[in-house]
Scaffold this active site. Structure first.
Site, PDB file in Angstrom:
ATOM      1  N   GLY A   1       0.355  -8.532  -4.364  1.00  0.00           N
ATOM      2  CA  GLY A   1      -0.918  -9.116  -3.971  1.00  0.00           C
ATOM      3  C   GLY A   1      -2.038  -8.677  -4.891  1.00  0.00           C
ATOM      4  O   GLY A   1      -3.184  -9.088  -4.757  1.00  0.00           O
ATOM      5  N   THR A   2      -1.687  -7.830  -5.877  1.00  0.00           N
ATOM      6  CA  THR A   2      -2.691  -7.217  -6.733  1.00  0.00           C
ATOM      7  C   THR A   2      -3.151  -8.126  -7.870  1.00  0.00           C
ATOM      8  O   THR A   2      -4.211  -7.904  -8.434  1.00  0.00           O
ATOM      9  CB  THR A   2      -2.096  -5.949  -7.358  1.00  0.00           C
ATOM     10  OG1 THR A   2      -0.820  -6.301  -7.896  1.00  0.00           O
ATOM     11  CG2 THR A   2      -1.910  -4.863  -6.324  1.00  0.00           C
TER      12      THR A   2
ATOM     13  N   ARG B   1      -8.973  -0.646 -20.465  1.00  0.00           N
ATOM     14  CA  ARG B   1      -9.287  -2.057 -20.661  1.00  0.00           C
ATOM     15  C   ARG B   1      -9.022  -2.845 -19.372  1.00  0.00           C
ATOM     16  O   ARG B   1      -8.055  -2.559 -18.667  1.00  0.00           O
ATOM     17  CB  ARG B   1      -8.395  -2.609 -21.782  1.00  0.00           C
ATOM     18  CG  ARG B   1      -8.668  -4.039 -22.120  1.00  0.00           C
ATOM     19  CD  ARG B   1      -8.066  -4.338 -23.481  1.00  0.00           C
ATOM     20  NE  ARG B   1      -6.885  -5.149 -23.396  1.00  0.00           N
ATOM     21  CZ  ARG B   1      -6.046  -5.342 -24.423  1.00  0.00           C
ATOM     22  NH1 ARG B   1      -6.245  -4.744 -25.575  1.00  0.00           N
ATOM     23  NH2 ARG B   1      -5.003  -6.108 -24.281  1.00  0.00           N
TER      24      ARG B   1
ATOM     25  N   GLN C   1      -9.350  -5.736  -6.458  1.00  0.00           N
ATOM     26  CA  GLN C   1      -8.646  -4.512  -6.069  1.00  0.00           C
ATOM     27  C   GLN C   1      -9.627  -3.435  -5.632  1.00  0.00           C
ATOM     28  O   GLN C   1      -9.421  -2.740  -4.636  1.00  0.00           O
ATOM     29  CB  GLN C   1      -7.799  -3.986  -7.234  1.00  0.00           C
ATOM     30  CG  GLN C   1      -6.503  -4.732  -7.422  1.00  0.00           C
ATOM     31  CD  GLN C   1      -5.623  -4.656  -6.204  1.00  0.00           C
ATOM     32  OE1 GLN C   1      -5.182  -3.582  -5.802  1.00  0.00           O
ATOM     33  NE2 GLN C   1      -5.393  -5.784  -5.578  1.00  0.00           N
TER      34      GLN C   1
ATOM     35  N   GLU D   1      -5.298   1.816  -6.823  1.00  0.00           N
ATOM     36  CA  GLU D   1      -5.574   2.833  -5.805  1.00  0.00           C
ATOM     37  C   GLU D   1      -6.929   3.513  -5.939  1.00  0.00           C
ATOM     38  O   GLU D   1      -7.509   3.964  -4.955  1.00  0.00           O
ATOM     39  CB  GLU D   1      -4.439   3.873  -5.817  1.00  0.00           C
ATOM     40  CG  GLU D   1      -3.152   3.214  -5.382  1.00  0.00           C
ATOM     41  CD  GLU D   1      -1.901   4.051  -5.602  1.00  0.00           C
ATOM     42  OE1 GLU D   1      -1.625   4.880  -4.740  1.00  0.00           O
ATOM     43  OE2 GLU D   1      -1.221   3.864  -6.612  1.00  0.00           O
TER      44      GLU D   1
ATOM     45  N   GLY E   1      -4.772   0.722 -15.073  1.00  0.00           N
ATOM     46  CA  GLY E   1      -4.362   0.377 -13.705  1.00  0.00           C
ATOM     47  C   GLY E   1      -5.473   0.604 -12.707  1.00  0.00           C
ATOM     48  O   GLY E   1      -6.335   1.453 -12.909  1.00  0.00           O
TER      49      GLY E   1
ATOM     50  N   ASN F   1      -8.173  -8.490 -16.218  1.00  0.00           N
ATOM     51  CA  ASN F   1      -8.697  -9.647 -15.510  1.00  0.00           C
ATOM     52  C   ASN F   1      -9.774  -9.141 -14.550  1.00  0.00           C
ATOM     53  O   ASN F   1      -9.468  -8.567 -13.510  1.00  0.00           O
ATOM     54  CB  ASN F   1      -7.562 -10.354 -14.746  1.00  0.00           C
ATOM     55  CG  ASN F   1      -8.045 -11.590 -14.002  1.00  0.00           C
ATOM     56  OD1 ASN F   1      -9.215 -11.967 -14.081  1.00  0.00           O
ATOM     57  ND2 ASN F   1      -7.145 -12.219 -13.270  1.00  0.00           N
TER      58      ASN F   1
ATOM     59  N   PHE G   1       0.807  -1.227   0.000  1.00  0.00           N
ATOM     60  CA  PHE G   1       0.000   0.000   0.000  1.00  0.00           C
ATOM     61  C   PHE G   1       0.840   1.278   0.000  1.00  0.00           C
ATOM     62  O   PHE G   1       0.354   2.347   0.350  1.00  0.00           O
ATOM     63  CB  PHE G   1      -0.973   0.007   1.195  1.00  0.00           C
ATOM     64  CG  PHE G   1      -1.769  -1.265   1.306  1.00  0.00           C
ATOM     65  CD1 PHE G   1      -2.740  -1.561   0.364  1.00  0.00           C
ATOM     66  CD2 PHE G   1      -1.526  -2.178   2.321  1.00  0.00           C
ATOM     67  CE1 PHE G   1      -3.466  -2.743   0.434  1.00  0.00           C
ATOM     68  CE2 PHE G   1      -2.240  -3.363   2.397  1.00  0.00           C
ATOM     69  CZ  PHE G   1      -3.212  -3.658   1.462  1.00  0.00           C
TER      70      PHE G   1
END
Ligand code: MOS
Length: 725
Positions: A485-486, A615, A625, A692, A689, A618, A258
């Site tokens: 872990g993302t 895009r 997330q 966050e 992405g 997954n 984080f």
């Protein structure tokens, strides 16, 4: 928008690349490539690497917050059973000052550990005891006797002195366009309010830990959670005056970071330095209490916002003034004003930020640093304005949407914020929302609906990837980039499977090791946009080398020729597109709360998030997330706070029992949908992405729902039961 239908399994190459709207119920996702290793315990975290001859270090921490050590007596510790060495500022192992630049070799605290006898914050590391077992090191650490002269610490922002914050990443911490004063004077509707957030602790599942192993006096291997092994490698090399290639950083798995595991902290530097002096592999694991002081946190903030609007709701003036604090040993500003020129079109905008220095550990990056508290204030203020104008808060946001980044002066690329608002409202049933406060009840409790916007910048860096196609029919992807872990392992494998025309099971991925090609940083939500284009390029190149259109054809060629491998290393990097476009992701949260006013009990009972992140590689890990970020935001909104004892300066919370954050029982089902339009201006994969953005706007959505439920506007986080009574 196309609704995706049908279930997609986790095998094969079926992907949801160009689906326009993805929801979790579609189960379009690929299972985690590293899921089995994590579930069965074979995934190795920093402290778990088995090194023969390993010895254990335990840090000694100051128990005053401001002053000077007048004596430090290590005799009892040094003669305790199993003790190998005791280090203090009197015999600190040598360390050199690194460049300490973000892009090259950054350390979190500019002051090197054990530099002198000065104490700047409670919990500061003042020594390290090394012993043959962890328990013996810990026992001996408690035998170190320290005498201090104490000065009064400043640990409360209300007693601190604020100054203009210094520039951050080369940008002034203030921005002005138009003229706020004349703009606000013309406003038909206006509001001014002050919003505050509390100090929040990083609480990753994996505590901060390091093993430093010197193969000889000049060759170091570091096992440590690192969001950026290439930066860490260079930093440790500079700290010990070594060529970069003499240092290797190994981080195959990270149990949550984080923002708190991007650069070396003092305990890591000290561990590596002590290990070099002793020429023994040395492990240091911090306790949760030690982590409260020594591994960063999010500074508390105080933000005053003024909004002025015309009668139709169009904004004509925004003012945003922010205060946060840093430590005595480094400068870190919680940059809340970055989002102000991003969200809403306004001709007159003024923002500025002030910083105070306190006797606390150094604050640092925490999921959506700055943008998260910034949006807490702005999105609360927008809700207040909507009530004043009697305009629906969704309408108010649609009305004021900006096509351009008002500080960069560039148009946003592939922006689908309006669809997020509209789709979220539709899914939530927002049109049925009663227009009065205290108008919904259920089972004797007040019900409220709230919403807020989300946003986070899209970043991308250069990355290099090696692809190997082996005659045994497997493809191997190698890059130093980290999966914290993302789900990075999974999207790297999925991208390669797609381009190579292989089932994902035949793709193996190695990541998180500085020996591998430079894959960039897992930070600023940029790993996907950084790695995916590089993986695509490398896979396309290896097929060209093999004169094949798919990997199975290449495998056949290898078998016929008797050769063992086709291998290609390729890179991708951003070009000039940043001069034409501003890249930013968008979203909206809608939530329902129930409030029992008699006991101040609040439940978040419903949640809908719609996100536009380019895009979606997954849907499964991307939704995860967002869900994790919403949970973190619910923690910020309702529970998380760290106060410093005004007398001794120590955080009054010190572990996972005293620092409250959400458990499963606090969380409703979180429905996540993506407006998954690719952003091809940004990169050839169209990805932006997702790490966050999900936390931004969450706390405002909850406070806005609480206002709708109760008629009470709460501007101070966390919203604990006492504030609801
Ligand atoms: Mo993130 S706070 O850039 O790890």
């Amino acid at each position: 928008m196309n609704q995706l239908t049908g279930g997609h399994g986790d095998t094969g190459t079926r992907r949801a690349f160009y689906q326009k709207q993805l929801t979790e119920s579609d189960v379009t996702g690929i299972n985690r490539k590293d899921g089995r290793a994590k579930l069965t315990g074979t995934a190795t975290y920093a402290a778990e690497h088995q090194i023969p001859g390993l010895v254990h270090g335990y840090v000694v921490a100051a128990n005053i917050a401001h002053g000077q050590m007048t004596s430090i007596d290590t005799q009892g510790a040094a003669t305790a059973p199993g003790v190998i060495a005791v280090f203090t500022h009197k015999n600190a192992p040598p360390v050199s000052k690194p460049t300490n630049d973000f892009m090259t070799s950054k350390i979190y605290e500019a002051r090197l550990p054990l530099s002198d006898d000065q104490i700047y914050y409670a919990g500061q590391i003042i020594g390290l005891v090394v012993a043959d077992t962890f328990e013996r090191a810990r026992h001996a650490a408690h035998l170190v006797k320290v005498e201090y002269v104490t000065q009064e610490p400043i640990v409360e922002a209300s007693k601190a002195t604020f100054h203009e914050a210094p520039p951050m990443f080369g940008k002034e911490m203030k921005f002005e366009k138009g003229n706020f004063a004349t703009g606000i004077a013309d406003a038909v509707a206006q509001m001014t309010a002050t919003y505050t957030t509390s100090t929040e602790l990083h609480a990753p599942m994996e505590p901060h830990a390091i093993i430093a192993h010197w193969q000889d006096a000049d060759t170091l291997t570091v096992y440590e959670a690192s969001q950026w092994v290439m930066s860490s490698q260079r930093t440790y090399a500079e700290l010990f005056g070594l060529p970069t290639e003499k240092v290797r950083i190994v981080t195959p798995f990270i149990g949550g970071a984080f923002g708190s595991k991007a650069f070396p902290w003092s305990h890591g530097i000290l561990c590596a330095a002590a290990a070099r002096q002793l020429q023994r592999p040395l492990k240091v694991v911090l306790s949760r209490r030690q982590m409260t002081a020594n591994t960063g946190h999010r500074s508390e903030t105080e933000q005053t916002i003024s909004l002025g609007a015309n009668a139709d709701g169009s904004l004509i003036a925004i003012d945003h003034a922010v205060k946060s604090y840093t430590s005595k040993v480094d400068v870190f500003t919680e940059n809340c004003i970055g989002v102000t020129p991003v969200m809403y079109a306004v001709p007159n905008l003024r923002s500025r930020q002030e910083l105070a220095v306190m006797n606390v550990g150094t604050p640092t990056f925490m999921r959506a640093p700055g943008d998260n508290p910034g949006l807490w204030a702005l999105e609360s203020a927008m809700d207040e304005l909507a009530w004043e104008l009697k305009i629906d808060p969704v309408e108010l946001r649609l009305k004021n949407e900006t096509k351009e980044h008002q500080r960069q002066g560039l148009p946003f690329s592939a922006k689908h914020f309006a669809e997020c608002l509209q789709l979220g409202a539709e899914q939530f049933g927002w049109q049925d929302r009663p227009k009065q406060v205290r108008s919904l009840t259920h089972d004797g409790k007040l019900i409220g609906w709230g919403m807020a916007a989300s946003t986070y910048p899209a970043l991308r860096s250069a990355a290099t990837v090696t692809v190997r196609l082996l005659a045994d029919g497997t493809a191997h992807i190698l890059t130093s980039g980290n999966d914290m872990g993302t789900g990075a392992y999974t999207i790297v494998a999925g991208t390669a499977a797609e381009v190579l025309g292989l089932p994902i099971e035949q793709v193996q991925v190695e990541m998180g090791d500085s020996l591998l090609p430079n894959g960039g940083m897992a930070g600023g939500s940029q790993m996907t946009a950084t790695l995916v284009p590089a993986v695509m390029t490398a896979c396309e190149e290896v097929l060209k080398t093999a004169k094949a259109t798919t990997a199975p054809e290449a495998f056949a060629t290898l078998r016929q020729s008797g050769e063992s491998v086709f291998e290609v290393t390729a890179s991708s990097a951003p070009g000039e597109e940043g001069k034409k476009w501003a890249f930013q992701s968008w979203g909206a949260h809608f939530c329902e709360v129930s409030v029992d006013e008699e006991i101040g009990r609040l439940r978040v009972s419903r949640w809908v998030s719609v996100m536009n992140i380019g895009r979606v590689m997954n849907a499964k890990t991307a939704a995860s997330q967002i869900r994790g970020a919403v949970i973190m935001g619910i923690g910020q909104a309702l529970m998380e706070a760290c106060h410093f004892d005004p007398n001794i300066g120590y955080p009054v919370v010190y572990d996972l029992a005293t620092y409250h954050y959400p458990s499963h029982a606090d969380i409703p089902r979180i429905q996540v949908t993506f407006v998954a339009e690719p952003d091809f201006n940004f990169n050839p994969a169209g990805v932006r992405g997702v790490g966050e953005i999900g936390i931004t706007g969450v706390s405002a959505a909850i406070a806005n729902a609480i206002y709708h439920a109760t008629g009470k506007r709460i501007r101070d986080l966390p919203i604990t039961p006492d504030k609801l009574l």
